[in-house]
Design an enzyme around this catalytic site. Sequence first.
Site, PDB file in Angstrom:
ATOM      1  N   GLY A  18      39.027  34.631  37.890  1.00 22.22           N
ATOM      2  CA  GLY A  18      40.064  35.776  37.199  1.00 22.22           C
ATOM      3  C   GLY A  18      41.331  35.623  37.676  1.00 22.22           C
ATOM      4  N   ALA A  19      42.137  36.405  37.174  1.00 23.87           N
ATOM      5  CA  ALA A  19      43.742  36.515  37.676  1.00 23.87           C
ATOM      6  C   ALA A  19      44.151  37.744  37.302  1.00 23.87           C
ATOM      7  CB  ALA A  19      44.610  35.640  36.786  1.00 23.87           C
ATOM      8  N   ASP A  20      45.336  38.191  38.036  1.00 23.02           N
ATOM      9  CA  ASP A  20      45.938  39.415  37.858  1.00 23.02           C
ATOM     10  C   ASP A  20      46.999  39.232  36.858  1.00 23.02           C
ATOM     11  OD1 ASP A  20      44.478  40.954  40.205  1.00 23.02           O
ATOM     12  OD2 ASP A  20      45.514  39.318  41.292  1.00 23.02           O
ATOM     13  N   LYS A  57      47.566  35.776  41.691  1.00 26.90           N
ATOM     14  CA  LYS A  57      46.236  36.266  42.250  1.00 26.90           C
ATOM     15  C   LYS A  57      46.218  36.704  43.582  1.00 26.90           C
ATOM     16  CE  LYS A  57      42.792  33.186  41.596  1.00 26.90           C
ATOM     17  NZ  LYS A  57      42.076  34.711  41.316  1.00 26.90           N
ATOM     18  N   GLU A  73      40.617  31.376  47.821  1.00 29.51           N
ATOM     19  CA  GLU A  73      40.779  31.011  46.342  1.00 29.51           C
ATOM     20  C   GLU A  73      41.627  29.592  46.081  1.00 29.51           C
ATOM     21  OE1 GLU A  73      39.963  35.406  44.214  1.00 29.51           O
ATOM     22  OE2 GLU A  73      42.245  34.557  44.438  1.00 29.51           O
ATOM     23  N   LYS A  86      45.948  40.357  30.934  1.00 25.41           N
ATOM     24  CA  LYS A  86      46.760  39.787  31.852  1.00 25.41           C
ATOM     25  C   LYS A  86      47.546  38.650  31.512  1.00 25.41           C
ATOM     26  CE  LYS A  86      43.526  41.565  34.903  1.00 25.41           C
ATOM     27  NZ  LYS A  86      42.418  40.998  35.486  1.00 25.41           N
TER      28      LYS A  86
HETATM   29  C1  5RP Z   1      40.957  38.173  43.648  1.00 24.21           C
HETATM   30  C2  5RP Z   1      41.529  37.762  42.745  1.00 24.21           C
HETATM   31  C3  5RP Z   1      41.185  38.089  41.443  1.00 24.21           C
HETATM   32  O1  5RP Z   1      40.781  37.158  40.423  1.00 24.21           O
HETATM   33  C4  5RP Z   1      42.115  39.131  40.544  1.00 24.21           C
HETATM   34  O2  5RP Z   1      42.578  40.177  41.449  1.00 24.21           O
HETATM   35  C5  5RP Z   1      41.442  39.539  39.229  1.00 24.21           C
HETATM   36  O3  5RP Z   1      40.524  40.442  39.493  1.00 24.21           O
HETATM   37  P1  5RP Z   1      39.613  41.178  38.353  1.00 24.21           P
HETATM   38  O4  5RP Z   1      38.732  40.197  37.794  1.00 24.21           O
HETATM   39  O5  5RP Z   1      38.850  42.191  39.184  1.00 24.21           O
HETATM   40  O6  5RP Z   1      40.631  41.737  37.272  1.00 24.21           O
HETATM   41  O7  5RP Z   1      42.675  37.067  42.583  1.00 24.21           O
HETATM   42  O8  5RP Z   1      41.643  37.968  44.896  1.00 24.21           O
END
Ligand code: 5RP
Length: 224
Positions: free
Chosen positions: A82-84, A94, A103, A121
Amino acid sequence: MTQDELKQAVARTAIDYVVKNEIIGVGTGSTANFFIDELAKIKGDIKGAVASSEATAARLRGHGIEVFDLNDVADIAVYIDGADEIDNSGAMIKGGGAALTREKIVASVARQFVCIADGSKLVDVMGKFPLPVEVIPMARASVARELVKLGGTPKLRLKPGTDEAFVTDNGGYLLDVAGLSITDPKALEAQINQIVGVIAVGLFAARGANVCLLGTAEGVKTLK
Ligand code: 5RP
Protein backbone atom coordinates in the site's frame (compact mmCIF):
# COMPACT_ATOMS: atom_id res chain seq x y z
CA MET A 1 -18.33 1.74 -1.14
CA THR A 2 -16.42 2.03 2.13
CA GLN A 3 -12.68 2.63 2.19
CA ASP A 4 -12.19 -0.98 3.31
CA GLU A 5 -14.26 -2.25 0.37
CA LEU A 6 -12.08 -0.19 -2.01
CA LYS A 7 -8.95 -1.66 -0.40
CA GLN A 8 -10.37 -5.17 -0.70
CA ALA A 9 -11.15 -4.60 -4.39
CA VAL A 10 -7.55 -3.56 -5.20
CA ALA A 11 -6.21 -6.43 -3.12
CA ARG A 12 -8.25 -8.86 -5.23
CA THR A 13 -7.05 -7.26 -8.47
CA ALA A 14 -3.42 -7.42 -7.30
CA ILE A 15 -3.63 -11.22 -7.41
CA ASP A 16 -3.40 -10.89 -11.23
CA TYR A 17 0.17 -9.58 -10.72
CA VAL A 18 1.31 -12.53 -8.61
CA VAL A 19 3.83 -14.61 -10.55
CA LYS A 20 3.29 -18.36 -10.22
CA ASN A 21 6.04 -20.54 -8.66
CA GLU A 22 7.91 -17.44 -7.47
CA ILE A 23 8.58 -15.68 -4.17
CA ILE A 24 6.38 -12.62 -3.63
CA GLY A 25 7.34 -9.52 -1.62
CA VAL A 26 4.53 -8.48 0.70
CA GLY A 27 4.00 -5.04 2.24
CA THR A 28 2.49 -3.86 5.50
CA GLY A 29 -0.75 -2.16 6.49
CA SER A 30 -4.48 -2.63 6.15
CA THR A 31 -4.47 -2.85 2.33
CA ALA A 32 -1.55 -5.30 2.40
CA ASN A 33 -3.49 -7.34 4.97
CA PHE A 34 -6.41 -7.66 2.55
CA PHE A 35 -3.91 -8.73 -0.09
CA ILE A 36 -2.44 -11.40 2.21
CA ASP A 37 -5.92 -12.80 2.77
CA GLU A 38 -6.40 -13.02 -1.02
CA LEU A 39 -2.93 -14.53 -1.49
CA ALA A 40 -3.83 -17.27 0.98
CA LYS A 41 -6.49 -18.48 -1.46
CA ILE A 42 -3.81 -19.22 -4.10
CA LYS A 43 -0.96 -20.11 -1.78
CA GLY A 44 -0.37 -23.40 -3.61
CA ASP A 45 0.63 -21.40 -6.71
CA ILE A 46 3.58 -19.55 -5.11
CA LYS A 47 6.87 -20.63 -3.52
CA GLY A 48 6.36 -18.31 -0.59
CA ALA A 49 6.84 -14.71 0.48
CA VAL A 50 9.30 -12.20 1.90
CA ALA A 51 7.65 -10.00 4.54
CA SER A 52 8.26 -6.29 5.09
CA SER A 53 7.44 -6.41 8.83
CA GLU A 54 7.00 -8.78 11.74
CA ALA A 55 3.22 -8.19 11.57
CA THR A 56 3.09 -9.19 7.91
CA ALA A 57 5.27 -12.25 8.56
CA ALA A 58 2.88 -13.36 11.32
CA ARG A 59 -0.18 -12.91 9.10
CA LEU A 60 1.44 -14.81 6.22
CA ARG A 61 2.45 -17.68 8.52
CA GLY A 62 -1.04 -17.67 10.04
CA HIS A 63 -2.34 -18.49 6.55
CA GLY A 64 0.27 -21.23 6.11
CA ILE A 65 2.36 -19.25 3.60
CA GLU A 66 6.10 -19.90 3.92
CA VAL A 67 8.05 -16.76 4.86
CA PHE A 68 11.62 -16.52 3.53
CA ASP A 69 14.49 -14.50 5.01
CA LEU A 70 15.53 -11.94 2.40
CA ASN A 71 19.15 -13.05 2.84
CA ASP A 72 18.19 -16.42 1.39
CA VAL A 73 16.44 -14.94 -1.65
CA ALA A 74 18.22 -13.54 -4.72
CA ASP A 75 15.19 -12.49 -6.71
CA ILE A 76 11.65 -11.35 -5.98
CA ALA A 77 9.24 -11.32 -8.91
CA VAL A 78 6.90 -8.68 -7.57
CA TYR A 79 6.46 -6.56 -4.44
CA ILE A 80 2.89 -5.63 -3.53
CA ASP A 81 2.19 -2.95 -0.93
CA GLY A 82 0.00 0.00 0.00
CA ALA A 83 0.91 3.68 0.26
CA ASP A 84 -0.05 6.74 2.27
CA GLU A 85 0.19 9.03 -0.76
CA ILE A 86 1.08 8.42 -4.40
CA ASP A 87 1.60 10.89 -7.23
CA ASN A 88 1.15 10.44 -10.97
CA SER A 89 4.81 9.48 -11.48
CA GLY A 90 4.45 6.50 -9.09
CA ALA A 91 6.42 8.19 -6.28
CA MET A 92 4.96 7.44 -2.86
CA ILE A 93 4.97 8.39 0.79
CA LYS A 94 5.00 5.25 2.90
CA GLY A 95 5.59 4.40 6.53
CA GLY A 96 2.29 5.29 8.15
CA GLY A 97 2.37 1.69 9.33
CA ALA A 98 5.98 2.10 10.58
CA ALA A 99 7.51 -0.47 8.20
CA LEU A 100 9.16 1.89 5.69
CA THR A 101 12.73 0.63 6.04
CA ARG A 102 11.99 -3.05 5.46
CA GLU A 103 9.46 -2.10 2.77
CA LYS A 104 12.18 -0.16 0.95
CA ILE A 105 14.64 -3.02 1.26
CA VAL A 106 12.23 -5.68 -0.04
CA ALA A 107 11.05 -3.34 -2.83
CA SER A 108 14.66 -2.74 -3.89
CA VAL A 109 15.10 -6.44 -4.64
CA ALA A 110 11.81 -6.84 -6.51
CA ARG A 111 11.56 -6.72 -10.28
CA GLN A 112 8.20 -4.95 -10.14
CA PHE A 113 6.48 -2.79 -7.49
CA VAL A 114 2.67 -2.91 -7.54
CA CYS A 115 1.09 -0.28 -5.30
CA ILE A 116 -2.42 -1.00 -4.04
CA ALA A 117 -4.43 1.84 -2.54
CA ASP A 118 -7.83 3.38 -2.31
CA GLY A 119 -8.29 6.33 -4.67
CA SER A 120 -7.97 8.94 -1.90
CA LYS A 121 -4.21 8.27 -1.79
CA LEU A 122 -3.59 9.75 -5.27
CA VAL A 123 -2.41 13.39 -5.01
CA ASP A 124 -0.88 15.99 -7.35
CA VAL A 125 1.81 17.03 -4.86
CA MET A 126 2.77 14.86 -1.90
CA GLY A 127 3.30 16.18 1.61
CA LYS A 128 -0.11 16.56 3.20
CA PHE A 129 0.52 13.19 4.86
CA PRO A 130 3.44 13.75 7.29
CA LEU A 131 6.57 12.14 5.86
CA PRO A 132 7.88 9.32 8.10
CA VAL A 133 11.65 9.20 8.66
CA GLU A 134 13.18 6.31 10.63
CA VAL A 135 16.18 7.35 12.73
CA ILE A 136 18.74 5.87 15.08
CA PRO A 137 17.37 6.78 18.55
CA MET A 138 20.45 8.78 19.65
CA ALA A 139 20.13 10.94 16.51
CA ARG A 140 16.46 11.81 17.06
CA ALA A 141 17.13 15.46 17.97
CA SER A 142 20.00 16.09 15.55
CA VAL A 143 18.05 14.66 12.59
CA ALA A 144 14.98 16.66 13.66
CA ARG A 145 17.03 19.88 13.53
CA GLU A 146 18.14 19.09 9.97
CA LEU A 147 14.57 18.34 8.91
CA VAL A 148 13.48 21.74 10.26
CA LYS A 149 16.14 23.34 8.02
CA LEU A 150 14.40 21.63 5.05
CA GLY A 151 11.16 23.39 6.00
CA GLY A 152 9.49 20.50 7.86
CA THR A 153 7.99 20.16 11.31
CA PRO A 154 9.12 16.80 12.69
CA LYS A 155 7.22 15.06 15.47
CA LEU A 156 8.40 11.96 17.31
CA ARG A 157 5.92 9.12 16.82
CA LEU A 158 4.67 7.76 20.17
CA LYS A 159 3.28 4.39 21.20
CA PRO A 160 -0.49 4.93 21.05
CA GLY A 161 -1.85 6.24 24.34
CA THR A 162 1.60 6.79 25.93
CA ASP A 163 4.38 9.38 26.15
CA GLU A 164 6.95 6.78 25.09
CA ALA A 165 8.63 6.71 21.71
CA PHE A 166 7.30 4.13 19.26
CA VAL A 167 10.06 1.62 18.43
CA THR A 168 10.15 0.02 14.98
CA ASP A 169 10.93 -3.62 14.11
CA ASN A 170 14.53 -2.41 13.59
CA GLY A 171 14.85 -0.65 16.96
CA GLY A 172 14.54 2.79 15.33
CA TYR A 173 12.42 5.82 16.17
CA LEU A 174 10.12 7.57 13.73
CA LEU A 175 9.91 11.28 13.02
CA ASP A 176 6.71 12.25 11.18
CA VAL A 177 7.51 15.41 9.23
CA ALA A 178 4.60 17.75 8.51
CA GLY A 179 4.59 20.89 6.39
CA LEU A 180 6.60 19.69 3.39
CA SER A 181 5.39 20.38 -0.13
CA ILE A 182 7.19 17.67 -2.07
CA THR A 183 7.57 19.09 -5.57
CA ASP A 184 10.78 17.12 -6.32
CA PRO A 185 10.42 13.75 -4.52
CA LYS A 186 13.67 12.25 -5.87
CA ALA A 187 15.75 15.24 -4.77
CA LEU A 188 14.17 15.35 -1.30
CA GLU A 189 14.62 11.58 -0.86
CA ALA A 190 18.35 11.93 -1.70
CA GLN A 191 18.72 14.96 0.59
CA ILE A 192 17.12 13.27 3.61
CA ASN A 193 19.10 10.06 2.99
CA GLN A 194 22.26 12.15 3.43
CA ILE A 195 21.40 13.23 7.00
CA VAL A 196 23.57 11.29 9.42
CA GLY A 197 21.42 9.18 11.72
CA VAL A 198 18.64 8.58 9.19
CA ILE A 199 17.91 4.87 8.67
CA ALA A 200 15.41 5.41 5.85
CA VAL A 201 12.98 8.02 4.60
CA GLY A 202 9.44 7.09 3.66
CA LEU A 203 9.76 8.71 0.23
CA PHE A 204 9.78 6.03 -2.46
CA ALA A 205 10.74 8.04 -5.53
CA ALA A 206 14.10 6.73 -6.76
CA ARG A 207 12.33 3.36 -6.77
CA GLY A 208 8.65 4.14 -7.13
CA ALA A 209 5.72 1.97 -8.15
CA ASN A 210 5.70 0.43 -11.64
CA VAL A 211 1.95 -0.07 -11.46
CA CYS A 212 -0.61 1.47 -9.14
CA LEU A 213 -4.03 -0.11 -8.61
CA LEU A 214 -6.44 2.47 -7.25
CA GLY A 215 -9.80 1.53 -5.77
CA THR A 216 -12.53 3.96 -6.80
CA ALA A 217 -16.33 3.95 -6.78
CA GLU A 218 -16.17 3.32 -10.56
CA GLY A 219 -13.93 0.28 -10.15
CA VAL A 220 -10.20 -0.42 -9.91
CA LYS A 221 -8.13 2.00 -12.00
CA THR A 222 -4.63 1.08 -13.17
CA LEU A 223 -1.87 3.71 -13.41
CA LYS A 224 1.37 2.71 -15.14
C1 5RP B 1 3.27 0.85 6.15
C2 5RP B 1 2.90 1.52 4.89
C3 5RP B 1 1.51 1.29 4.37
O1 5RP B 1 1.62 0.78 3.09
C4 5RP B 1 0.77 2.60 4.35
O2 5RP B 1 0.81 3.15 5.65
C5 5RP B 1 -0.67 2.42 3.88
O3 5RP B 1 -1.38 1.71 4.84
P1 5RP B 1 -2.89 1.30 4.65
O4 5RP B 1 -2.92 0.24 3.61
O5 5RP B 1 -3.28 0.78 6.03
O6 5RP B 1 -3.66 2.53 4.26
O7 5RP B 1 3.66 2.23 4.28
O8 5RP B 1 4.53 1.25 6.60
